[in-house]
Design an enzyme around this catalytic site. Structure first.
Site, mmCIF file in Angstrom:
data_model
loop_
_atom_site.group_PDB
_atom_site.id
_atom_site.type_symbol
_atom_site.label_atom_id
_atom_site.label_comp_id
_atom_site.label_asym_id
_atom_site.label_seq_id
_atom_site.Cartn_x
_atom_site.Cartn_y
_atom_site.Cartn_z
ATOM 1 N N ALA A 68 33.843 31.222 57.745
ATOM 2 C CA ALA A 68 34.218 29.939 57.139
ATOM 3 C C ALA A 68 35.329 29.304 57.960
ATOM 4 O O ALA A 68 36.004 29.991 58.744
ATOM 5 C CB ALA A 68 34.700 30.146 55.699
ATOM 6 N N THR A 70 38.639 28.505 57.477
ATOM 7 C CA THR A 70 39.558 28.956 56.423
ATOM 8 C C THR A 70 40.974 28.388 56.547
ATOM 9 O O THR A 70 41.830 28.710 55.728
ATOM 10 C CB THR A 70 39.662 30.502 56.423
ATOM 11 N N THR A 109 35.344 30.439 47.324
ATOM 12 C CA THR A 109 36.782 30.474 47.095
ATOM 13 C C THR A 109 37.225 29.997 45.711
ATOM 14 O O THR A 109 36.551 29.172 45.074
ATOM 15 C CB THR A 109 37.471 29.582 48.167
ATOM 16 N N ASP A 110 38.390 30.488 45.306
ATOM 17 C CA ASP A 110 39.055 30.019 44.079
ATOM 18 C C ASP A 110 39.526 28.561 44.221
ATOM 19 O O ASP A 110 39.804 27.906 43.226
ATOM 20 C CB ASP A 110 40.247 30.925 43.766
ATOM 21 N N TYR A 133 39.249 21.669 52.231
ATOM 22 C CA TYR A 133 38.714 23.037 52.269
ATOM 23 C C TYR A 133 37.923 23.331 50.994
ATOM 24 O O TYR A 133 36.770 23.777 51.050
ATOM 25 C CB TYR A 133 39.878 24.025 52.437
HETATM 26 N N1 LIG Z 1 41.470 34.557 53.098
HETATM 27 C C1 LIG Z 1 41.555 34.238 51.817
HETATM 28 O O1 LIG Z 1 42.610 34.336 51.179
HETATM 29 C C2 LIG Z 1 40.331 33.753 51.080
HETATM 30 C C3 LIG Z 1 40.461 33.344 49.748
HETATM 31 C C4 LIG Z 1 39.334 32.885 49.079
HETATM 32 C C5 LIG Z 1 38.105 32.865 49.707
HETATM 33 N N2 LIG Z 1 38.011 33.243 51.012
HETATM 34 C C6 LIG Z 1 36.698 33.194 51.640
HETATM 35 O O2 LIG Z 1 36.382 34.494 52.097
HETATM 36 C C7 LIG Z 1 35.586 34.425 53.279
HETATM 37 C C8 LIG Z 1 36.181 35.307 54.365
HETATM 38 O O3 LIG Z 1 37.488 34.845 54.664
HETATM 39 P P1 LIG Z 1 38.458 35.642 55.652
HETATM 40 O O4 LIG Z 1 39.741 35.806 54.948
HETATM 41 O O5 LIG Z 1 37.777 36.815 56.214
HETATM 42 O O6 LIG Z 1 38.648 34.534 56.761
HETATM 43 P P2 LIG Z 1 39.179 34.683 58.250
HETATM 44 O O7 LIG Z 1 39.913 35.951 58.428
HETATM 45 O O8 LIG Z 1 39.840 33.389 58.567
HETATM 46 O O9 LIG Z 1 37.829 34.785 59.086
HETATM 47 C C9 LIG Z 1 37.004 33.669 59.233
HETATM 48 C C10 LIG Z 1 35.705 34.086 59.869
HETATM 49 O O10 LIG Z 1 34.960 32.882 60.051
HETATM 50 C C11 LIG Z 1 34.407 32.907 61.331
HETATM 51 N N3 LIG Z 1 34.244 31.559 61.867
HETATM 52 C C12 LIG Z 1 35.087 30.510 61.765
HETATM 53 N N4 LIG Z 1 34.588 29.454 62.440
HETATM 54 C C13 LIG Z 1 33.410 29.869 62.968
HETATM 55 C C14 LIG Z 1 32.431 29.265 63.774
HETATM 56 N N5 LIG Z 1 32.561 27.998 64.201
HETATM 57 N N6 LIG Z 1 31.352 29.978 64.137
HETATM 58 C C15 LIG Z 1 31.215 31.259 63.757
HETATM 59 N N7 LIG Z 1 32.103 31.890 62.987
HETATM 60 C C16 LIG Z 1 33.191 31.206 62.613
HETATM 61 C C17 LIG Z 1 35.324 33.723 62.185
HETATM 62 O O11 LIG Z 1 34.435 34.212 63.122
HETATM 63 P P3 LIG Z 1 34.763 34.829 64.539
HETATM 64 O O12 LIG Z 1 34.795 36.266 64.248
HETATM 65 O O13 LIG Z 1 33.604 34.447 65.362
HETATM 66 O O14 LIG Z 1 36.056 34.211 64.958
HETATM 67 C C18 LIG Z 1 35.840 34.769 61.198
HETATM 68 O O15 LIG Z 1 35.004 35.895 61.203
HETATM 69 C C19 LIG Z 1 35.479 32.936 53.620
HETATM 70 O O16 LIG Z 1 34.291 32.428 53.080
HETATM 71 C C20 LIG Z 1 36.655 32.317 52.878
HETATM 72 O O17 LIG Z 1 36.407 30.967 52.552
HETATM 73 C C21 LIG Z 1 39.091 33.693 51.712
#
Ligand SMILES: NC(=O)c1ccc[n+]([C@@H]2O[C@H](COP(=O)([O-])OP(=O)(O)OC[C@H]3O[C@@H](n4cnc5c(N)ncnc54)[C@H](OP(=O)(O)O)[C@@H]3O)[C@@H](O)[C@H]2O)c1
Length: 297
Positions: A68, A70, A109-110, A133
């Site tokens: 995502a 993010t 997401t929340d 977002y």
């Molecule tokens: N972090 C939080 O607190 C939180 C809270 C609520 C919901 N979420 C949701 O949980 C999920 C996972 O979040 P996370 O915390 O793991 O996020 P993260 O650590 O920021 O990782 C984001 C991921 O998205 C990939 N990505 C971003 N742009 C991309 C693109 N153009 N093409 C391909 N891949 C791309 C990155 O891939 P690469 O490996 O290729 O860089 C990475 O693996 C997301 O859907 C997010 O919305 C997160």
């Protein structure tokens, strides 16, 4: 029994990494894909790659979209790119899954909620995102639900893990540099260990693989509701960083480009009942993540 083959979109993110690790102790074969090979910003290129991958003899049994845009604040000025990654790409992935009759687990997401409720949000509560977002993630949910019948959409909140950068690792870093950190006290949520979410997603994958999953929308968060300031205090206490104090401040004293919901705690009961995965144990998850982080840093 043959291993469940799971294609993970997203490779270096904290959830993607947690999924790879969680799979090590299960009968699951993981294939993480991400940039530069697969860039969701290139919708046509991703569609063509996916089409080929889903026609291959060793095609996956299920896809988990853990990728995502993010960067919540950056999304305000990069709305087009955020929409492409968070809404258009999931729509395309869902259509590819539907065509290949493959289940899709999509993470959301929340921040789809307004924050106005004083209590944990349930799946049927009305959404009203306050940020680009949140709006793009909500559009992604709708696209997945509309395009792919065999979908599981899992909203989560305030993810943390041992791998930087996330709120937990940032607090530990700052606590080593400062005597005091100001942290927002009027935003309330449910911090969620990425490891626990990963484990729940793999359990859901198993049910999706044998077609016994109740498709639909679910919440998965930690079992403890707290503010960012409260979360910071728990992190420092768990890490034994006693030389730094947390100063709770109102969000108005910490302006950001994106508005965040005041209350975004998630109620995870539906997922617990449907899949037998209780909400993440916050204390255990925090102790594990802090220990692993301190060992490595
Ligand atoms: N972090 C939080 O607190 C939180 C809270 C609520 C919901 N979420 C949701 O949980 C999920 C996972 O979040 P996370 O915390 O793991 O996020 P993260 O650590 O920021 O990782 C984001 C991921 O998205 C990939 N990505 C971003 N742009 C991309 C693109 N153009 N093409 C391909 N891949 C791309 C990155 O891939 P690469 O490996 O290729 O860089 C990475 O693996 C997301 O859907 C997010 O919305 C997160």
């Amino acid at each position: 029994m043959t291993a469940c083959r799971v294609l993970i979109i997203g490779r270096s993110g904290q959830l993607a990494r947690a999924l790879v690790r969680a799979a090590e102790t299960r009968n699951v074969e993981i294939e993480p894909v991400g940039r530069p090979m697969l860039d969701l910003g290139d919708i046509a290129g991703t569609r063509s790659w996916l089409r080929g991958r889903l026609q291959a003899p060793d095609r996956p049994d299920i896809i988990i979209n853990a990728a995502a845009f993010t960067a919540v604040d950056a999304a305000e000025s990069q709305a087009e790119q955020a929409h492409r990654i968070n809404a258009e790409a999931p729509a395309m992935i869902a259509a590819a899954c539907a065509k290949a009759d493959l289940p899709l687990i999509h993470v959301s997401t929340d921040y789809v909620f307004s924050g106005a409720k004083r209590g944990a949000w349930v799946e049927d509560d009305p959404t009203q995102p306050r940020s680009v977002y949140g709006r793009t993630k909500l559009a992604g949910e709708a696209a997945v639900a509309n395009s792919c019948e065999k979908h599981l959409i899992v909203r989560t909140s305030w993810l943390f893990s041992a791998t930087p950068p996330n709120f937990m690792t940032t607090m530990i870093r700052l606590a080593r540099e400062r005597r005091e950190i100001s942290v927002v006290e009027d935003q309330i949520g449910t911090p969620t260990p990425a490891a626990a979410l990963a484990s729940a997603l793999l359990t859901m994958s198993g049910r999706a693989q044998d077609d016994s999953a109740p498709w639909g929308l679910y919440h998965f968060g930690g079992d403890t509701v707290m503010s960012w300031a409260g979360f910071a205090e728990r992190i420092l206490a768990t890490a034994g960083l006693t030389g730094c104090a947390i100063r709770p401040i109102p969000g108005s004293k910490y302006p950001t480009d994106a508005e965040r919901p005041a209350w975004s705690a998630l109620n995870s009961s539906r997922l617990a009942a449907a899949f037998g995965c209780p909400p993440a144990d916050f204390n255990v998850g925090l102790a594990d993540a802090v220990r692993e982080h301190l060992d490595a840093h």
